[in-house]
Design a protein around this motif. Structure first.
Motif, PDB file in Angstrom:
ATOM      1  N   GLN A   1       0.642  -2.590  -8.575  1.00  0.00           N
ATOM      2  CA  GLN A   1       0.369  -3.542  -7.498  1.00  0.00           C
ATOM      3  C   GLN A   1       1.342  -3.403  -6.329  1.00  0.00           C
ATOM      4  O   GLN A   1       1.063  -3.895  -5.224  1.00  0.00           O
ATOM      5  CB  GLN A   1       0.410  -4.977  -8.040  1.00  0.00           C
ATOM      6  CG  GLN A   1       1.787  -5.518  -8.390  1.00  0.00           C
ATOM      7  CD  GLN A   1       2.317  -5.037  -9.728  1.00  0.00           C
ATOM      8  OE1 GLN A   1       1.652  -4.252 -10.421  1.00  0.00           O
ATOM      9  NE2 GLN A   1       3.488  -5.501 -10.095  1.00  0.00           N
ATOM     10  N   ASN A   2       2.471  -2.739  -6.551  1.00  0.00           N
ATOM     11  CA  ASN A   2       3.468  -2.582  -5.496  1.00  0.00           C
ATOM     12  C   ASN A   2       3.309  -1.304  -4.672  1.00  0.00           C
ATOM     13  O   ASN A   2       4.035  -1.100  -3.700  1.00  0.00           O
ATOM     14  CB  ASN A   2       4.883  -2.591  -6.105  1.00  0.00           C
ATOM     15  CG  ASN A   2       5.207  -3.889  -6.806  1.00  0.00           C
ATOM     16  OD1 ASN A   2       4.851  -4.962  -6.342  1.00  0.00           O
ATOM     17  ND2 ASN A   2       5.872  -3.801  -7.950  1.00  0.00           N
ATOM     18  N   SER A   3       2.379  -0.443  -5.060  1.00  0.00           N
ATOM     19  CA  SER A   3       2.287   0.877  -4.422  1.00  0.00           C
ATOM     20  C   SER A   3       2.037   0.788  -2.919  1.00  0.00           C
ATOM     21  O   SER A   3       2.720   1.432  -2.123  1.00  0.00           O
ATOM     22  CB  SER A   3       1.183   1.702  -5.087  1.00  0.00           C
ATOM     23  OG  SER A   3       1.495   1.981  -6.429  1.00  0.00           O
TER      24      SER A   3
ATOM     25  N   ASN B   1       3.358   1.175   3.382  1.00  0.00           N
ATOM     26  CA  ASN B   1       3.693   0.510   4.649  1.00  0.00           C
ATOM     27  C   ASN B   1       2.646  -0.533   5.047  1.00  0.00           C
ATOM     28  O   ASN B   1       2.432  -0.817   6.223  1.00  0.00           O
ATOM     29  CB  ASN B   1       3.823   1.559   5.762  1.00  0.00           C
ATOM     30  CG  ASN B   1       4.674   1.081   6.918  1.00  0.00           C
ATOM     31  OD1 ASN B   1       5.667   0.385   6.732  1.00  0.00           O
ATOM     32  ND2 ASN B   1       4.293   1.457   8.130  1.00  0.00           N
ATOM     33  N   ILE B   2       1.977  -1.112   4.048  1.00  0.00           N
ATOM     34  CA  ILE B   2       0.783  -1.889   4.343  1.00  0.00           C
ATOM     35  C   ILE B   2       1.076  -3.179   5.103  1.00  0.00           C
ATOM     36  O   ILE B   2       0.302  -3.580   5.983  1.00  0.00           O
ATOM     37  CB  ILE B   2      -0.013  -2.178   3.041  1.00  0.00           C
ATOM     38  CG1 ILE B   2      -1.416  -2.707   3.378  1.00  0.00           C
ATOM     39  CG2 ILE B   2       0.743  -3.141   2.145  1.00  0.00           C
ATOM     40  CD1 ILE B   2      -2.286  -1.734   4.129  1.00  0.00           C
ATOM     41  N   GLU B   3       2.193  -3.832   4.788  1.00  0.00           N
ATOM     42  CA  GLU B   3       2.483  -5.100   5.465  1.00  0.00           C
ATOM     43  C   GLU B   3       2.699  -4.893   6.956  1.00  0.00           C
ATOM     44  O   GLU B   3       2.145  -5.617   7.800  1.00  0.00           O
ATOM     45  CB  GLU B   3       3.717  -5.760   4.844  1.00  0.00           C
ATOM     46  CG  GLU B   3       4.025  -7.137   5.412  1.00  0.00           C
ATOM     47  CD  GLU B   3       5.218  -7.782   4.733  1.00  0.00           C
ATOM     48  OE1 GLU B   3       5.470  -8.971   5.001  1.00  0.00           O
ATOM     49  OE2 GLU B   3       5.904  -7.101   3.949  1.00  0.00           O
ATOM     50  N   LYS B   4       3.493  -3.896   7.298  1.00  0.00           N
ATOM     51  CA  LYS B   4       3.772  -3.619   8.706  1.00  0.00           C
ATOM     52  C   LYS B   4       2.508  -3.167   9.435  1.00  0.00           C
ATOM     53  O   LYS B   4       2.268  -3.541  10.599  1.00  0.00           O
ATOM     54  CB  LYS B   4       4.860  -2.554   8.811  1.00  0.00           C
ATOM     55  CG  LYS B   4       5.482  -2.419  10.192  1.00  0.00           C
ATOM     56  CD  LYS B   4       6.658  -1.451  10.133  1.00  0.00           C
ATOM     57  CE  LYS B   4       7.335  -1.320  11.501  1.00  0.00           C
ATOM     58  NZ  LYS B   4       8.478  -0.362  11.447  1.00  0.00           N
TER      59      LYS B   4
ATOM     60  N   LEU C   1      -0.198  10.865   4.339  1.00  0.00           N
ATOM     61  CA  LEU C   1      -1.579  10.880   4.825  1.00  0.00           C
ATOM     62  C   LEU C   1      -2.200   9.482   4.713  1.00  0.00           C
ATOM     63  O   LEU C   1      -2.818   8.992   5.658  1.00  0.00           O
ATOM     64  CB  LEU C   1      -2.405  11.885   4.032  1.00  0.00           C
ATOM     65  CG  LEU C   1      -3.912  11.924   4.331  1.00  0.00           C
ATOM     66  CD1 LEU C   1      -4.158  12.445   5.742  1.00  0.00           C
ATOM     67  CD2 LEU C   1      -4.647  12.774   3.311  1.00  0.00           C
ATOM     68  N   TRP C   2      -2.021   8.821   3.578  1.00  0.00           N
ATOM     69  CA  TRP C   2      -2.686   7.531   3.338  1.00  0.00           C
ATOM     70  C   TRP C   2      -2.134   6.431   4.233  1.00  0.00           C
ATOM     71  O   TRP C   2      -2.871   5.514   4.603  1.00  0.00           O
ATOM     72  CB  TRP C   2      -2.561   7.155   1.865  1.00  0.00           C
ATOM     73  CG  TRP C   2      -3.152   8.198   0.968  1.00  0.00           C
ATOM     74  CD1 TRP C   2      -4.296   8.919   1.189  1.00  0.00           C
ATOM     75  CD2 TRP C   2      -2.620   8.668  -0.269  1.00  0.00           C
ATOM     76  NE1 TRP C   2      -4.512   9.803   0.163  1.00  0.00           N
ATOM     77  CE2 TRP C   2      -3.500   9.674  -0.751  1.00  0.00           C
ATOM     78  CE3 TRP C   2      -1.501   8.340  -1.030  1.00  0.00           C
ATOM     79  CZ2 TRP C   2      -3.282  10.342  -1.959  1.00  0.00           C
ATOM     80  CZ3 TRP C   2      -1.288   9.004  -2.230  1.00  0.00           C
ATOM     81  CH2 TRP C   2      -2.160   9.988  -2.678  1.00  0.00           C
ATOM     82  N   ARG C   3      -0.849   6.517   4.591  1.00  0.00           N
ATOM     83  CA  ARG C   3      -0.286   5.506   5.493  1.00  0.00           C
ATOM     84  C   ARG C   3      -0.960   5.547   6.859  1.00  0.00           C
ATOM     85  O   ARG C   3      -0.986   4.544   7.580  1.00  0.00           O
ATOM     86  CB  ARG C   3       1.227   5.722   5.644  1.00  0.00           C
ATOM     87  CG  ARG C   3       2.036   5.228   4.462  1.00  0.00           C
ATOM     88  CD  ARG C   3       3.517   5.170   4.776  1.00  0.00           C
ATOM     89  NE  ARG C   3       4.091   6.490   4.958  1.00  0.00           N
ATOM     90  CZ  ARG C   3       4.677   7.195   3.989  1.00  0.00           C
ATOM     91  NH1 ARG C   3       4.756   6.708   2.755  1.00  0.00           N
ATOM     92  NH2 ARG C   3       5.194   8.381   4.240  1.00  0.00           N
ATOM     93  N   VAL C   4      -1.503   6.703   7.223  1.00  0.00           N
ATOM     94  CA  VAL C   4      -2.220   6.843   8.490  1.00  0.00           C
ATOM     95  C   VAL C   4      -3.711   6.586   8.315  1.00  0.00           C
ATOM     96  O   VAL C   4      -4.335   5.868   9.094  1.00  0.00           O
ATOM     97  CB  VAL C   4      -1.980   8.248   9.090  1.00  0.00           C
ATOM     98  CG1 VAL C   4      -2.808   8.442  10.359  1.00  0.00           C
ATOM     99  CG2 VAL C   4      -0.498   8.454   9.393  1.00  0.00           C
TER     100      VAL C   4
END
Length: 315
Positions: free
Chosen positions: A68-70, A76-79, A299-302
């Motif tokens: 759940q923390n990934s 960077n999901i919150e930002k 890649l996934w953060r973008v």
């Protein structure tokens, strides 16, 4: 719900020139009847008052060996959410990130797998979220997305429960076609040996065609499709089977967004292309993006940015 941690972010995502916006990202635990165990969850809640009918909800799924923390710690999901909401790129939404071990998001208790996580997510977790948070309770107020194993999971849950989700996004999803009838009795080792040869067919020196995208068998399935891997059980739960059933019965499917890196080390672009072609052949809503990158968080953060835009269009 027992809140264990609260994190605040006051910085907007750097790529957006907009006022600061700070949602809250909190750890939570609740008991799942389907699992007869606690389910750990991270929940992002936007700042401000919810609309009259509640915020829309995105269920965001992790990949193999994640939790759940990934998305919080690596994605960077919150930002990203703070910045996109502040810029008006997407509307405020609740994002629910469950930890499901290596369950592949399917029910597997009957075959001594990780457990009935499909029911836990679509039933127990959804009901709990809708009882305890000011969120929408209609199909057009829900979407689901995930990466890698979670990309498979998002598609499986969206297509198996099409009445629950308006849209689905798969990021580098672990997507494979069904095992052909002629190969159903092959052992996992035999399937692994023919995986590449089943996909590439050399007609002559100048012509290569693509064939079946066989599942990558191995211990990464953790018993979710039986032990040893049961090709028949995999086919039964696979997304291509679910799509075929919906087409045969003229049922709606959630709008689908597929994205994958062209350098994916697991060659997952093969399955993404095959699924996109299958959906397009029946005029189902499907968007495909093949971008530069491997099977990595950079890649996934973008790629999550465009995925969020896509699902926002269907709320």
């Amino acid at each position: 719900m027992r809140l264990h941690h609260l994190a605040l972010s006051a910085l907007a995502f750097a790529c957006f020139a907009s006022p600061a916006f700070a949602g809250t990202l909190a750890d939570a635990t609740f008991h799942s009847n389907a699992l007869n165990a606690d389910l750990l969850v991270n929940i992002y809640r936007p700042d401000g008052e919810p609309p009259e009918n509640g915020w829309p909800v995105l269920y965001l799924l992790h990949g193999h060996d994640g939790d759940q923390n990934s998305w919080r710690d690596l994605g960077n999901i919150e930002k990203t959410l703070d910045g996109m909401i502040a810029a008006g790129t997407i509307r405020p939404l609740v994002v629910v990130m469950p930890g499901v071990k290596n369950s592949w998001y399917v029910n597997s208790a009957a075959v001594d797998g990780p457990g009935d996580y499909e029911t836990a997510i679509t039933g127990d977790l959804r009901v709990h979220v809708e009882k305890t948070l000011p969120v929408r309770k209609d199909r057009q107020g829900r979407a689901i997305a995930g990466l890698s194993m979670g990309g498979f999971g998002a598609l499986h849950l969206a297509y198996a429960h099409e009445d629950l989700y308006a849209a689905v996004a798969s990021l580098s999803g672990a997507i494979w076609q069904n095992v052909p009838a002629s190969d159903l009795d092959k052992t996992p080792a035999e399937l692994k040996l023919i995986q590449d040869s089943a996909f590439f067919h050399r007609v002559d020196r100048a012509t290569i065609t693509s064939g079946i995208v066989l599942p990558s068998t191995g211990d990464h399935f953790s018993g979710a499709f039986g032990t040893p891997f049961d090709a028949r059980l995999f086919n039964e739960k696979n997304v291509f089977t679910l799509v075929a059933q919906h087409i045969a019965e003229s049922q709606d499917l959630p709008a689908t967004y597929l994205t994958v890196g062209d350098d994916d080390g697991f060659y997952l672009w093969r399955g993404a292309v095959a699924l996109h072609e299958t959906l397009q052949a029946d005029n189902r809503k499907s968007e495909l993006r093949i971008t530069d990158g491997d099977h990595v968080w950079s890649l996934w953060r973008v790629s999550i940015i465009d995925a969020l835009k896509f699902v926002d269009d269907y709320f």
